[in-house]
Design a protein around this motif. Structure first.
Motif, PDB file in Angstrom:
ATOM      1  N   PHE A 153      59.399  32.662  46.036  1.00 24.68           N
ATOM      2  CA  PHE A 153      58.472  32.426  44.934  1.00 24.68           C
ATOM      3  C   PHE A 153      57.542  33.609  44.742  1.00 24.68           C
ATOM      4  N   LEU A 154      57.084  33.740  43.516  1.00 23.86           N
ATOM      5  CA  LEU A 154      56.131  34.777  43.122  1.00 23.86           C
ATOM      6  C   LEU A 154      55.178  34.159  42.116  1.00 23.86           C
ATOM      7  N   SER A 155      53.862  34.315  42.341  1.00 28.25           N
ATOM      8  CA  SER A 155      52.896  33.719  41.418  1.00 28.25           C
ATOM      9  C   SER A 155      51.705  34.637  41.219  1.00 28.25           C
ATOM     10  N   LEU A 156      51.043  34.460  40.089  1.00 29.18           N
ATOM     11  CA  LEU A 156      49.817  35.169  39.750  1.00 29.18           C
ATOM     12  C   LEU A 156      48.707  34.135  39.660  1.00 29.18           C
ATOM     13  N   ASP A 157      47.718  34.242  40.550  1.00 28.62           N
ATOM     14  CA  ASP A 157      46.636  33.265  40.638  1.00 28.62           C
ATOM     15  C   ASP A 157      45.333  33.862  40.120  1.00 28.62           C
ATOM     16  N   PHE A 158      44.604  33.077  39.333  1.00 24.99           N
ATOM     17  CA  PHE A 158      43.283  33.465  38.838  1.00 24.99           C
ATOM     18  C   PHE A 158      42.251  32.571  39.521  1.00 24.99           C
ATOM     19  N   ASN A 159      41.321  33.199  40.246  1.00 21.25           N
ATOM     20  CA  ASN A 159      40.366  32.457  41.069  1.00 21.25           C
ATOM     21  C   ASN A 159      38.929  32.774  40.662  1.00 21.25           C
ATOM     22  N   PRO A 218      25.689  35.868  41.860  1.00 16.98           N
ATOM     23  CA  PRO A 218      26.658  36.768  42.500  1.00 16.98           C
ATOM     24  C   PRO A 218      27.857  36.002  43.056  1.00 16.98           C
ATOM     25  N   ARG A 219      28.865  35.797  42.212  1.00 19.72           N
ATOM     26  CA  ARG A 219      30.042  35.010  42.574  1.00 19.72           C
ATOM     27  C   ARG A 219      31.307  35.842  42.367  1.00 19.72           C
ATOM     28  N   PHE A 220      32.217  35.729  43.300  1.00 21.94           N
ATOM     29  CA  PHE A 220      33.474  36.475  43.226  1.00 21.94           C
ATOM     30  C   PHE A 220      34.417  35.883  42.183  1.00 21.94           C
ATOM     31  N   SER A 221      35.122  36.749  41.503  1.00 19.12           N
ATOM     32  CA  SER A 221      36.318  36.405  40.742  1.00 19.12           C
ATOM     33  C   SER A 221      37.423  37.308  41.269  1.00 19.12           C
ATOM     34  N   TRP A 222      38.625  36.761  41.424  1.00 23.20           N
ATOM     35  CA  TRP A 222      39.709  37.588  41.950  1.00 23.20           C
ATOM     36  C   TRP A 222      41.067  37.113  41.448  1.00 23.20           C
ATOM     37  N   VAL A 223      41.969  38.087  41.382  1.00 23.36           N
ATOM     38  CA  VAL A 223      43.351  37.837  40.976  1.00 23.36           C
ATOM     39  C   VAL A 223      44.236  38.071  42.195  1.00 23.36           C
ATOM     40  N   THR A 224      45.101  37.096  42.478  1.00 21.52           N
ATOM     41  CA  THR A 224      45.969  37.159  43.651  1.00 21.52           C
ATOM     42  C   THR A 224      47.435  37.145  43.239  1.00 21.52           C
ATOM     43  N   ILE A 225      48.238  37.972  43.880  1.00 19.99           N
ATOM     44  CA  ILE A 225      49.692  37.901  43.739  1.00 19.99           C
ATOM     45  C   ILE A 225      50.245  37.274  45.027  1.00 19.99           C
ATOM     46  N   ASN A 226      50.791  36.089  44.907  1.00 21.08           N
ATOM     47  CA  ASN A 226      51.379  35.392  46.055  1.00 21.08           C
ATOM     48  C   ASN A 226      52.879  35.631  46.087  1.00 21.08           C
ATOM     49  N   MET A 227      53.394  36.057  47.231  1.00 22.37           N
ATOM     50  CA  MET A 227      54.830  36.271  47.413  1.00 22.37           C
ATOM     51  C   MET A 227      55.248  35.622  48.720  1.00 22.37           C
TER      52      MET A 227
END
Length: 207
Positions: A168-174, A194-203
């Motif tokens: 699997f491969l996914s693009l997550d927006f957090n 001051p809050r994090f935003s991040w984009v994750t690529i899960n493989m």
């Protein structure tokens, strides 16, 4: 006759056991991410981090499931306002919880979407200051919050390998729902969140 009934019962029991087992799937993943802390009038650098995790999936049928697991997550950024610079790096152990919805198969491929949330506990942090006067006096462990609560939306695809396994491969927006830095300790952050935003690529692989 009795033997025939016994054989049917055994066969039914085996099939029920197989079906029950296929409802639960385990996965391994690596999760590189790019994090930022979007703030008004304060520049936040995008920082690359690595993570990994173990996932547990409970399927209700072939297209719908609940997903949880355990992740090791690292986030970081550099905040700059004039000559003031704050370098932030924090690592968390988090437990995600999401609902996963899949499309029908297109050959070996399946598309999916996920929505959910995650709760993390900080186990490592590092805060670097260009000038000690940037922060007000107080305990050092009060600079970064001990918890991370975030919302997540994801799109991705799976490739069926057969024998109950798939890649699997996914693009997550957090997006974090809590302040990572204590605004009361930083005058430059008193009027912002001051809050994090991040984009994750899960493989990874599910089996």
């Amino acid at each position: 006759m009795n033997r025939f009934i016994c054989v049917l019962i055994v066969m039914f029991g085996i099939q029920f056991s197989i079906n029950a087992q296929t409802k639960y799937r385990i996965g391994l993943q690596i999760s590189p991410n790019i994090a930022v802390m979007p703030l008004e009038d304060i520049n936040s650098a995008r920082i690359f981090n690595m993570g990994f995790g173990l996932t547990f999936n409970r399927y209700f049928d072939e297209r719908y499931s609940i997903q949880s697991g355990v992740d090791a997550l690292a986030l970081g950024t550099r905040l700059t306002s004039g000559n003031d610079v704050i370098d932030i790096s924090a690592s968390y152990i988090q437990v995600p919880f999401s609902i996963k919805m899949k499309t029908i198969k297109f050959g070996h491929w399946t598309l999916f979407a996920k929505v959910g949330a995650a709760l993390g506990v900080k186990y490592l942090e590092d805060v670097g200051l260009s000038d000690p006067s940037i922060t007000k006096s107080g305990p050092d462990d009060d600079l970064i919050d001990s918890f991370l609560l975030s919302f997540m939306g994801s799109i991705g695809t799976e490739y069926d390998l057969g024998i109950e396994s798939s890649l699997f491969l996914s693009l997550d927006f957090n997006r974090s729902l809590l302040n990572q830095l204590n605004p009361q300790r930083f005058p430059m952050l008193e009027n912002v969140q001051p809050r994090f935003s991040w984009v994750t690529i899960n493989m990874g692989v599910i089996f």
